[in-house]
Design a protein around this motif. Structure first.
Motif, PDB file in Angstrom:
ATOM      1  N   ILE A  68       0.835  -1.205   0.000  1.00 50.32           N
ATOM      2  CA  ILE A  68       0.000   0.000   0.000  1.00 50.32           C
ATOM      3  C   ILE A  68       0.871   1.257   0.000  1.00 50.32           C
ATOM      4  O   ILE A  68       0.605   2.228  -0.726  1.00 50.32           O
ATOM      5  CB  ILE A  68      -0.974  -0.023   1.179  1.00 50.32           C
ATOM      6  N   THR A  69       1.942   1.235   0.792  1.00 46.27           N
ATOM      7  CA  THR A  69       2.876   2.361   0.799  1.00 46.27           C
ATOM      8  C   THR A  69       3.520   2.536  -0.566  1.00 46.27           C
ATOM      9  O   THR A  69       3.676   3.666  -1.062  1.00 46.27           O
ATOM     10  CB  THR A  69       3.961   2.143   1.865  1.00 46.27           C
ATOM     11  N   SER A  82      -5.682  10.864 -11.221  1.00 42.64           N
ATOM     12  CA  SER A  82      -5.705  11.133  -9.779  1.00 42.64           C
ATOM     13  C   SER A  82      -6.663  10.235  -9.004  1.00 42.64           C
ATOM     14  O   SER A  82      -6.555  10.132  -7.776  1.00 42.64           O
ATOM     15  CB  SER A  82      -6.073  12.592  -9.521  1.00 42.64           C
ATOM     16  N   HIS A  83      -7.594   9.580  -9.699  1.00 44.08           N
ATOM     17  CA  HIS A  83      -8.551   8.751  -8.956  1.00 44.08           C
ATOM     18  C   HIS A  83      -7.874   7.584  -8.244  1.00 44.08           C
ATOM     19  O   HIS A  83      -8.417   7.048  -7.283  1.00 44.08           O
ATOM     20  CB  HIS A  83      -9.649   8.232  -9.886  1.00 44.08           C
ATOM     21  N   TRP A  84      -6.672   7.202  -8.691  1.00 42.47           N
ATOM     22  CA  TRP A  84      -6.005   6.078  -8.032  1.00 42.47           C
ATOM     23  C   TRP A  84      -5.672   6.405  -6.584  1.00 42.47           C
ATOM     24  O   TRP A  84      -5.822   5.559  -5.701  1.00 42.47           O
ATOM     25  CB  TRP A  84      -4.741   5.688  -8.799  1.00 42.47           C
ATOM     26  N   TYR A  85      -5.196   7.613  -6.342  1.00 44.70           N
ATOM     27  CA  TYR A  85      -4.938   8.090  -4.980  1.00 44.70           C
ATOM     28  C   TYR A  85      -5.127   9.599  -5.000  1.00 44.70           C
ATOM     29  O   TYR A  85      -4.198  10.355  -5.253  1.00 44.70           O
ATOM     30  CB  TYR A  85      -3.541   7.709  -4.505  1.00 44.70           C
ATOM     31  N   ASP A  96      -7.978   6.081   2.143  1.00 46.97           N
ATOM     32  CA  ASP A  96      -7.225   5.684   3.331  1.00 46.97           C
ATOM     33  C   ASP A  96      -8.112   5.001   4.362  1.00 46.97           C
ATOM     34  O   ASP A  96      -7.669   4.082   5.059  1.00 46.97           O
ATOM     35  CB  ASP A  96      -6.553   6.905   3.960  1.00 46.97           C
ATOM     36  N   GLU A  97      -9.339   5.459   4.465  1.00 48.96           N
ATOM     37  CA  GLU A  97     -10.271   4.858   5.424  1.00 48.96           C
ATOM     38  C   GLU A  97     -10.457   3.371   5.128  1.00 48.96           C
ATOM     39  O   GLU A  97     -10.365   2.529   6.027  1.00 48.96           O
ATOM     40  CB  GLU A  97     -11.616   5.575   5.354  1.00 48.96           C
TER      41      GLU A  97
END
Length: 232
Positions: A68-69, A82-85, A96-97
């Motif tokens: 994930i990091t 940008s939808h990926w993160y 993140d939730e």
């Protein structure tokens, strides 16, 4: 600038990173690590990741572990959708939730069910512990209920109406029990529809990364039969 990815497609987090990289056309050098053979435990691999787990990356000497990091880092570094993160703080908070919840729910419950039904008996040559299988089966059912009734309530993906790294992480975890012939999807239309959306937006890379799952299921699962209903 070169990016090396150390991975094994038998690993759910490794598959997630591979799919993410390929979908977003981020070039990388493939460095296979055979986890079953213990290659991650060698001193050479410890130079890449002292924790001795895959996946890990080495980007011109910058070494990073934890799937994930890794995906968060690469999503912010490269010019990808940008939808990926998301850069929007509230949208990112939703990603993140789920990912924080994922680490204590989806990941362990799907992983331990597979391990108890197939991996541990196969590697150690012991009988299946049916009590542990039933425990993790029950826990995973509760996890799937939450995914459907909370995270997928009124939206197409886990963190909104666009796919994100949360969906890749979850989808790869939820395919793992299928290697032992557990069926998580046929009786769950909401979950199944979500999985098909994830596949459609990440293919052919999603299916390519999961080809190993199909092969293991065909070759090994009959040796570790499920007691009772295989549907969750």
């Amino acid at each position: 600038m070169s990016l090396k990815l150390y991975y094994d497609l038998l690993s759910q987090p490794c598959r997630a990173v591979v799919i993410f990289l390929k979908v977003n056309n981020i070039p990388f050098e493939e460095c296979r690590v055979e986890l079953v053979k213990g290659q991650q435990l060698t001193e050479d691999f410890a130079k890449i990741n002292p924790i001795k787990k895959a996946p890990a990356i080495d980007e011109d000497g910058f070494k990073l572990s934890e799937s994930i990091t890794i995906m968060k880092y690469l999503a912010q570094k490269h010019a990808i959708p940008s939808h990926w993160y998301p850069s929007d703080l509230r949208k990112r908070a939703r990603v993140d939730e789920y990912l924080d919840w994922h680490q204590g729910n989806t990941r362990p419950n799907a992983m331990y069910l597979f391990q108890q039904q197939m991996l541990i008996p196969m590697l150690r040559g012991i009988e299946i512990d049916q009590a542990k299988v039933e425990h993790y089966r029950s826990e995973l059912i509760k996890t799937l209920d939450s995914i459907e009734n909370v995270f997928l309530k009124d939206q197409q993906f886990l963190a909104g109406d666009e796919i994100s790294i949360a969906d890749i992480a979850a989808a790869c975890e939820l395919t793992q029990p299928g290697m032992a012939n557990f069926d998580l999807f046929s009786q769950r239309p909401t979950l199944n529809a979500w999985m098909e959306r994830v596949r459609s937006q990440t293919n052919p890379h999603f299916d390519d990364a999961h080809e190993v799952i199909r092969k293991v299921r065909e070759e090994r699962s009959s040796k570790f039969p499920i007691v009772g209903d295989n549907k969750l």
